[in-house]
Write a protein that holds these residues in place. Structure first.
Motif, PDB file in Angstrom:
ATOM      1  N   ARG A 114      36.705  42.099  29.176  1.00  0.00           N
ATOM      2  CA  ARG A 114      36.450  41.220  30.325  1.00  0.00           C
ATOM      3  C   ARG A 114      35.184  41.647  31.076  1.00  0.00           C
ATOM      4  O   ARG A 114      35.181  41.829  32.303  1.00  0.00           O
ATOM      5  CB  ARG A 114      37.665  41.233  31.250  1.00  0.00           C
ATOM      6  CG  ARG A 114      38.901  40.703  30.531  1.00  0.00           C
ATOM      7  CD  ARG A 114      40.170  41.091  31.222  1.00  0.00           C
ATOM      8  NE  ARG A 114      40.463  40.215  32.338  1.00  0.00           N
ATOM      9  CZ  ARG A 114      41.507  40.382  33.137  1.00  0.00           C
ATOM     10  NH1 ARG A 114      42.332  41.365  32.926  1.00  0.00           N
ATOM     11  NH2 ARG A 114      41.725  39.562  34.125  1.00  0.00           N
ATOM     12  N   TYR A 153      39.565  45.623  44.653  1.00  0.00           N
ATOM     13  CA  TYR A 153      40.949  45.644  44.170  1.00  0.00           C
ATOM     14  C   TYR A 153      40.984  45.286  42.691  1.00  0.00           C
ATOM     15  O   TYR A 153      41.673  45.927  41.897  1.00  0.00           O
ATOM     16  CB  TYR A 153      41.774  44.641  44.991  1.00  0.00           C
ATOM     17  CG  TYR A 153      43.101  44.283  44.378  1.00  0.00           C
ATOM     18  CD1 TYR A 153      44.180  45.153  44.476  1.00  0.00           C
ATOM     19  CD2 TYR A 153      43.275  43.091  43.699  1.00  0.00           C
ATOM     20  CE1 TYR A 153      45.391  44.827  43.911  1.00  0.00           C
ATOM     21  CE2 TYR A 153      44.479  42.765  43.127  1.00  0.00           C
ATOM     22  CZ  TYR A 153      45.536  43.638  43.229  1.00  0.00           C
ATOM     23  OH  TYR A 153      46.729  43.317  42.662  1.00  0.00           O
ATOM     24  N   GLY A 157      42.229  47.487  39.753  1.00  0.00           N
ATOM     25  CA  GLY A 157      43.476  46.988  39.188  1.00  0.00           C
ATOM     26  C   GLY A 157      43.360  46.522  37.745  1.00  0.00           C
ATOM     27  O   GLY A 157      44.333  46.563  37.009  1.00  0.00           O
ATOM     28  N   ILE A 158      42.182  46.049  37.331  1.00  0.00           N
ATOM     29  CA  ILE A 158      42.054  45.546  35.962  1.00  0.00           C
ATOM     30  C   ILE A 158      41.539  46.621  35.017  1.00  0.00           C
ATOM     31  O   ILE A 158      42.081  46.840  33.946  1.00  0.00           O
ATOM     32  CB  ILE A 158      41.126  44.320  35.922  1.00  0.00           C
ATOM     33  CG1 ILE A 158      41.713  43.185  36.754  1.00  0.00           C
ATOM     34  CG2 ILE A 158      40.934  43.857  34.475  1.00  0.00           C
ATOM     35  CD1 ILE A 158      40.870  41.944  36.782  1.00  0.00           C
ATOM     36  N   LYS A 164      46.927  52.282  37.679  1.00  0.00           N
ATOM     37  CA  LYS A 164      46.000  51.417  38.400  1.00  0.00           C
ATOM     38  C   LYS A 164      46.695  50.503  39.398  1.00  0.00           C
ATOM     39  O   LYS A 164      46.158  50.226  40.468  1.00  0.00           O
ATOM     40  CB  LYS A 164      45.191  50.593  37.401  1.00  0.00           C
ATOM     41  CG  LYS A 164      46.053  49.727  36.489  1.00  0.00           C
ATOM     42  CD  LYS A 164      45.215  49.066  35.422  1.00  0.00           C
ATOM     43  CE  LYS A 164      46.077  48.115  34.601  1.00  0.00           C
ATOM     44  NZ  LYS A 164      45.311  47.442  33.561  1.00  0.00           N
ATOM     45  N   ILE A 165      47.921  50.047  39.057  1.00  0.00           N
ATOM     46  CA  ILE A 165      48.603  49.101  39.939  1.00  0.00           C
ATOM     47  C   ILE A 165      48.908  49.769  41.273  1.00  0.00           C
ATOM     48  O   ILE A 165      48.588  49.249  42.347  1.00  0.00           O
ATOM     49  CB  ILE A 165      49.915  48.628  39.289  1.00  0.00           C
ATOM     50  CG1 ILE A 165      49.633  47.982  37.934  1.00  0.00           C
ATOM     51  CG2 ILE A 165      50.672  47.700  40.203  1.00  0.00           C
ATOM     52  CD1 ILE A 165      48.970  46.651  38.014  1.00  0.00           C
ATOM     53  N   ILE A 169      46.910  48.689  44.786  1.00  0.00           N
ATOM     54  CA  ILE A 169      47.655  48.104  45.900  1.00  0.00           C
ATOM     55  C   ILE A 169      47.609  49.014  47.114  1.00  0.00           C
ATOM     56  O   ILE A 169      47.454  48.574  48.247  1.00  0.00           O
ATOM     57  CB  ILE A 169      49.099  47.792  45.459  1.00  0.00           C
ATOM     58  CG1 ILE A 169      49.058  46.624  44.485  1.00  0.00           C
ATOM     59  CG2 ILE A 169      49.982  47.474  46.650  1.00  0.00           C
ATOM     60  CD1 ILE A 169      50.375  45.981  44.222  1.00  0.00           C
TER      61      ILE A 169
ATOM     62  N   LEU B 414      49.896  40.025  46.839  1.00  0.00           N
ATOM     63  CA  LEU B 414      49.227  40.892  45.865  1.00  0.00           C
ATOM     64  C   LEU B 414      50.087  41.088  44.632  1.00  0.00           C
ATOM     65  O   LEU B 414      49.565  41.197  43.523  1.00  0.00           O
ATOM     66  CB  LEU B 414      48.943  42.255  46.484  1.00  0.00           C
ATOM     67  CG  LEU B 414      47.580  42.484  47.116  1.00  0.00           C
ATOM     68  CD1 LEU B 414      47.413  43.941  47.448  1.00  0.00           C
ATOM     69  CD2 LEU B 414      46.482  42.038  46.190  1.00  0.00           C
ATOM     70  N   SER B 415      51.419  41.143  44.819  1.00  0.00           N
ATOM     71  CA  SER B 415      52.251  41.414  43.657  1.00  0.00           C
ATOM     72  C   SER B 415      52.136  40.271  42.649  1.00  0.00           C
ATOM     73  O   SER B 415      52.199  40.506  41.445  1.00  0.00           O
ATOM     74  CB  SER B 415      53.704  41.615  44.090  1.00  0.00           C
ATOM     75  OG  SER B 415      54.215  40.404  44.558  1.00  0.00           O
ATOM     76  N   VAL B 417      49.334  38.287  42.383  1.00  0.00           N
ATOM     77  CA  VAL B 417      47.977  38.384  41.837  1.00  0.00           C
ATOM     78  C   VAL B 417      47.918  39.481  40.784  1.00  0.00           C
ATOM     79  O   VAL B 417      47.306  39.327  39.721  1.00  0.00           O
ATOM     80  CB  VAL B 417      46.966  38.689  42.966  1.00  0.00           C
ATOM     81  CG1 VAL B 417      45.583  38.908  42.387  1.00  0.00           C
ATOM     82  CG2 VAL B 417      46.936  37.563  43.959  1.00  0.00           C
ATOM     83  N   ARG B 418      48.594  40.578  41.095  1.00  0.00           N
ATOM     84  CA  ARG B 418      48.614  41.717  40.182  1.00  0.00           C
ATOM     85  C   ARG B 418      49.161  41.284  38.819  1.00  0.00           C
ATOM     86  O   ARG B 418      48.595  41.592  37.779  1.00  0.00           O
ATOM     87  CB  ARG B 418      49.510  42.786  40.785  1.00  0.00           C
ATOM     88  CG  ARG B 418      49.680  44.005  39.958  1.00  0.00           C
ATOM     89  CD  ARG B 418      50.830  44.810  40.498  1.00  0.00           C
ATOM     90  NE  ARG B 418      52.086  44.313  39.968  1.00  0.00           N
ATOM     91  CZ  ARG B 418      53.274  44.580  40.492  1.00  0.00           C
ATOM     92  NH1 ARG B 418      53.368  45.287  41.583  1.00  0.00           N
ATOM     93  NH2 ARG B 418      54.364  44.111  39.943  1.00  0.00           N
ATOM     94  N   TYR B 421      46.595  39.052  37.020  1.00  0.00           N
ATOM     95  CA  TYR B 421      45.286  39.596  36.665  1.00  0.00           C
ATOM     96  C   TYR B 421      45.316  40.973  36.025  1.00  0.00           C
ATOM     97  O   TYR B 421      44.524  41.273  35.151  1.00  0.00           O
ATOM     98  CB  TYR B 421      44.386  39.658  37.913  1.00  0.00           C
ATOM     99  CG  TYR B 421      43.419  38.524  37.947  1.00  0.00           C
ATOM    100  CD1 TYR B 421      42.242  38.575  37.205  1.00  0.00           C
ATOM    101  CD2 TYR B 421      43.679  37.379  38.676  1.00  0.00           C
ATOM    102  CE1 TYR B 421      41.370  37.521  37.194  1.00  0.00           C
ATOM    103  CE2 TYR B 421      42.812  36.322  38.676  1.00  0.00           C
ATOM    104  CZ  TYR B 421      41.650  36.397  37.934  1.00  0.00           C
ATOM    105  OH  TYR B 421      40.786  35.347  37.919  1.00  0.00           O
ATOM    106  N   CYS B 422      46.214  41.838  36.508  1.00  0.00           N
ATOM    107  CA  CYS B 422      46.091  43.242  36.134  1.00  0.00           C
ATOM    108  C   CYS B 422      47.078  43.658  35.062  1.00  0.00           C
ATOM    109  O   CYS B 422      47.254  44.843  34.841  1.00  0.00           O
ATOM    110  CB  CYS B 422      46.255  44.136  37.355  1.00  0.00           C
ATOM    111  SG  CYS B 422      45.179  43.651  38.685  1.00  0.00           S
TER     112      CYS B 422
END
Lengths: 507, 471
Positions: A114, A153, A157-158, A164-165, A169, B414-415, B417-418, B421-422
């Motif tokens: 990505r 973020y 996060g990615i 990472k999570i 957060i 956020l949870s 979105v997380r 995306y993540c």
């Protein structure tokens, strides 16, 4: 508006702010990772070059905000788009613009998935970061200050590590929770100043003392979390460890500076009385951060964590310098902000380079790579020495100025800060020794290759600044001198005024 | 021709009725519904400049009502556009579903124009009953079996608050001897300190609190959000809220800020709504339930703007509810597209959405960040202006409490979105093709969210002129 010198010609600051955003939009239709990398490198490099024009046109003899631009934005609430730079912000703007191309370079092969999204995040970050340093309208400042949380973020996060999570957060929640009350303080100031968000107008007003303390606390919470000051630092090691290299560099070099910049730009001039009142507490909190960061760094096995905790210590020196409220202290603090950006950014780049080879951040698995990576460890040695303030490097100048200012203020405080400097040497030399020589039980490193040309190009400019600021800091200090002097003159005038008002009240 | 937009909606409903007599296929019905929705939107645009009154002055057509009708029309069209062939609705009642949806829209449009108590009541019930029937029309294809329970809950709670409202109206009539809002304002101005007047206003407000999902009339929200089909929930979440805000503005301006007690009660409802909604949303695992609780907290913010009892505050509330509709519709667009069989989505089902469809992931992320109030999106600008206006009234503690809510809310947004995306799950599921229509709607919604957030000036001016028409 006399503090703002409008720039009639080319809107340089707007170009610096919006060019990366335009670059991000340009990336959207692009296909192919290589093209995305090249375009983002070109855009960030162009911004870096443009920022040099800022340096060329900067007038060192005035404390006013230069290159000013102002346009109405939301008329209903008299919010304007107002930007300008002075001696306090120019070094930070330059540093941001100049570091970003190297962040792109550092992600060249580190980021494999990505890529386009990553580069868009980096470019949006750059827009927000430059904007924060030049914003003179409080709403503009706050919008950019918060907006940058989203790309950061996503970067953690990615593309982050295993935890990472949690890290992303925690970073987001901590920073947002801190700045919520800043918003309330901004609205209060807006109401006090005849419904205007123009920052220079808010400075050096005589607000009531209780209100000042409350506003100071709101500022303090927002900025101390961003710095991060002990005991608000716990998000930092988590975020640093999990973030990809470029994310760590941006966090360490630029994001942390926003906290200290916030103290200088807002806390000191807007609520000076509360600043004088709170100064001793903040100073001792800084000392606590210096010592705590040093001891914790000494115990780390993870290189990124080690550098993250060293940041807590170094930023402790910066807040110490700022709240001394004397010339050496503040000038040293600004210089140390730049120094920390250069050296810690470079150290994170170095760790990233090891990580790309060994896929581990453990000190033990990197032990003894000096034999196979001579060029790399030379760079690393210089940055480590600079980090603990070895004479001849930039760290020395900054820490020396801050400590000199501390001695001028209070000997006990200075003596308390000294162990921090010693601790810094201890943990940095320990890391250096492990990485270069290791011990008898080094893992087999013979397959590791030394730095390639891209990596040397990435690190060399950092080394240049380490030595330049270390050997000839005068031009850097000259940039900020006038603004710092004006800040201190105003502070002293305000203090005298308050004292005379108080003595007049006394029987 | 003052009645033009309403007439077009009524005609559209009749067309749907005629269609429901035959046996058309779902795609045909959907295409027809979109065309009718577009016709309604065009009619509301054509009706923007109208001014006048009808039915013995009980029906006012002015800038205020027409702007709200335009908003209702646009939101309805967006819902129709992205609901596709409505997989969540029983196949044999598709035409009836759109019939009731259009009747509901008719009721809401009449509501924003009504300035007389009985007219308000008739319009409100017309819209409510249509929506009561839409909820149990959900098909069982998504393995959901409690649609009937949801429908009954919605009906019973709704009827109860209607009772409150009628009782309040009888008080208003008893106190003032008139059912016209203009007469009531004049008469109430003389008796602001009367407890009876305050009780009457509070009871009338209860009916609209229910529509807006405001604490303490919020009980229906999570169950109905979860039990109704995704398309129905999208409609309930956006369109009635716009009309309820319009009515709240009309009713709250009755009190005109003279009554300290009323302010404290409304303030309590507003702050209570924020805390209740946000704290409950923290532990939700179902996406629609989470959005339901978030709706409760956002209703608190809308009321917060009305508390300032000034044109600025009303205009900001109008701005906020419009932005809220856009953000919410963006999220529901994603839900409707991801739930291909009309099933309910858990937050965990969003895992790896960025691989399945980058556009949907972006839409969801921006929608949720906007709901959370992160700049530069419309949610932030709206909240910021609400706080500024409240601060001007000296409501410092409520402003701090409202600001704190932003930080609480961020966690659950956020949870989601997380997840989108993540996470990179092993089995991400097949790629989703939103189709050109939905993709276009998604881009339009994103542009609205960003443009309203960055440059709110133009919209605020429209809102201010609309508000000026009623004050």
């Amino acid at each position: 508006m006399d503090q703002l010198l409008l720039n009639p010609g080319f809107p340089l600051l707007s170009a610096l702010i919006f060019l990366p955003l335009a670059g991000a939009l340009l990336l959207l239709p692009l296909r192919g990772d290589g093209a995305c990398r090249s375009v983002s490198l070109a855009v960030t490099a162009l911004v870096g070059l443009l920022s040099l024009l800022l340096l060329a046109g900067f007038d060192r003899s005035t404390a006013a905000f230069q290159f000013g631009e102002t346009h109405p934005w939301i008329a209903a609430l008299s919010i304007n788009y107002t930007v300008g730079v002075d001696g306090i912000s120019i070094l930070l703007v330059l540093m941001t613009a100049l570091i970003m191309p190297f962040c792109v370079l550092a992600s060249w092969s580190y980021i494999k998935v990505r890529v386009k999204t990553f580069m868009i995040c980096l470019l949006v970050m750059e827009t927000a970061m430059i904007g924060v340093f030049v914003a003179l309208d409080f709403v503009l400042f706050y919008v950019l200050w918060e907006a940058m949380l989203i790309p950061m973020y996503l970067i953690i996060g990615i593309w982050g590590g295993p935890r990472k999570i949690y890290a992303s957060i925690k970073f987001f929640l901590y920073t947002l929770a801190g700045s919520i009350l800043l918003l309330v303080a901004i609205i209060w100031l807006y109401r006090q100043n005849g419904y205007s968000f123009y920052i220079p107008d808010m400075m050096w007003q005589s607000y009531g003392s209780t209100a000042q303390i409350l506003v100071f606390l709101a500022f303090f919470l927002a900025f101390a979390i961003k710095v991060p000051m002990f005991p608000f630092h716990t998000w930092l090691p988590a975020a640093h460890v999990e973030a990809p290299t470029a994310g760590s560099v941006i966090l360490a070099s630029i994001l942390l500076k926003m906290g200290t910049y916030g103290f200088l730009r807002f806390a000191l001039p807007i609520v000076p009385d509360a600043t004088f009142l709170m100064m001793p507490y903040v100073l001792w909190l800084s000392i606590a951060g210096i010592i705590y960061g040093g001891f914790t760094a000494l115990a780390q096995q993870d290189m990124k964590k080690l550098i993250a905790y060293s940041s807590v210590g170094h930023m402790g020196f910066v807040t110490l310098g700022i709240f001394l409220l004397n010339k050496q202290g503040i000038e040293g603090a600004i210089l140390q902000m730049v120094n920390h950006g250069v050296t810690t950014g470079a150290l994170f780049l170095c760790v990233g380079m090891i990580y790309e080879r060994t896929h581990s951040r453990e000190l033990s698995s990197a032990a003894g790579i000096g034999t196979y990576m001579p060029v790399f460890v030379t760079f690393l040695a210089f940055f480590s020495l600079a980090s603990f303030g070895f004479p001849g490097t930039n760290g020395f100048i900054g820490e020396f100025m801050i400590l000199a200012g501390t001695f001028q203020y209070d000997i006990v405080l200075a003596l308390a800060a000294i162990p921090g400097a010693v601790l810094a040497a201890a943990y940095m030399l320990r890391m250096l020794q492990k990485i270069i020589w290791g011990g008898t039980d080094n893992p087999d490193q013979s397959w590791i290759s030394d730095l390639n040309r891209r990596e040397i190009v990435t690190l060399a400019p950092f080394l240049l600044f380490v030595l330049w600021i270390g050997l000839g800091p005068a031009p850097f200090i000259a940039l900020m001198d006038e603004s710092v002097s004006a800040l201190l003159t105003n502070l002293q005038a305000h203090q005298a005024e308050t004292l005379s008002a108080v003595s007049w009240l006394r029987p | 021709m003052l009645f033009l937009p309403e007439l077009i909606v009524l005609l559209s409903a009749l067309v749907m009725f005629l269609v429901s007599l035959g046996k058309p296929t779902a795609p045909t019905i959907h295409r027809l519904a979109v065309v009718l929705g577009a016709a309604v939107l065009l009619a509301t645009i054509a009706g923007l400049g109208l001014d006048g009154s009808l039915f013995y002055e009980s029906y006012r057509v002015d800038r205020f009502s027409q702007v709200f009708k335009l908003l209702i029309g646009s939101a309805t069209l967006i819902v129709l556009l992205f609901s596709g062939t409505a997989p969540g609705v029983k196949n044999d009642v598709q035409a009836e579903y759109y019939l009731f949806l259009l009747i509901g829209v008719l009721g809401l449009m009449m509501l924003v124009s009504s300035v007389e108590l009985l007219a308000i009541f008739v319009a409100l019930e017309l819209s409510s009953f249509a929506v009561y029937i839409m909820v149990p029309m959900r098909s069982r294809s998504g393995n959901v079996v409690f649609q009937m329970e949801s429908g009954i809950k919605y009906l019973l709670f709704g009827v109860m608050t209607t009772g409150f409202m009628l009782f309040g109206m009888s008080y208003l009539f008893g106190l003032t001897g008139s059912t016209y809002l203009t007469d009531i304002i004049d008469a109430l101005a003389l008796m602001t300190s009367e407890p009876a007047a305050m009780v009457a206003i509070m009871m009338v407000l209860a009916g609209f609190f229910y529509k807006l999902a405001l604490f303490p009339f919020h009980f229906w929200v999570p169950d109905i959000y979860e039990g109704a089909a995704n398309e129905t929930t999208a409609f309930i979440a956006a369109v009635p809220k716009i009309a309820a805000t319009a009515m709240l503005i009309r009713i709250v301006s009755l009190a005109a800020g003279d009554s300290e007690n009323l302010v404290s009660i409304l303030l309590f409802c507003s702050i209570g709504s924020m805390f209740y909604g946000n704290l409950c949303a923290l532990v939700q695992t179902d996406l629609k339930r989470m959005l339901g609780y978030s709706a409760i907290s956002h209703a608190g913010f809308v009321l917060f703007g009305l508390l300032t009892f000034g044109a600025d505050g009303y205009a900001t509330s109008l701005y906020y509810v419009t932005g809220y509709a856009a953000m919410n519709l963006a999220c529901f667009l994603v839900i409707c597209t991801v739930a291909t069989n009309g099933e309910n989505l858990a937050i965990a089902d969003l895992a790896g959405l960025h691989q399945r469809s980058p556009l949907l992931a972006l839409t969801l992320a921006i929608g949720l960040f906007a709901l959370a109030g992160i700049p530069p999106f419309v949610g932030f600008t709206g909240k910021f202006m609400l706080l500024v206006n409240a601060f001007k009234q000296g409501l410092i503690i409520p402003v701090i409490l409202a600001a704190l809510n932003t930080a609480i809310a961020l966690f659950y947004y956020l949870s989601a979105v997380r997840m989108a995306y993540c996470t990179d799950p092993e089995k991400a599921g097949q790629t989703l093709q939103p189709g050109p229509l939905r993709a276009g709607v998604a881009v339009v919604l994103l542009l609205i969210i960003i443009a309203m957030g960055v440059a709110p000036g133009g919209f605020l001016q429209i809102a201010a002129t609309a508000i000026a028409a009623v004050l």
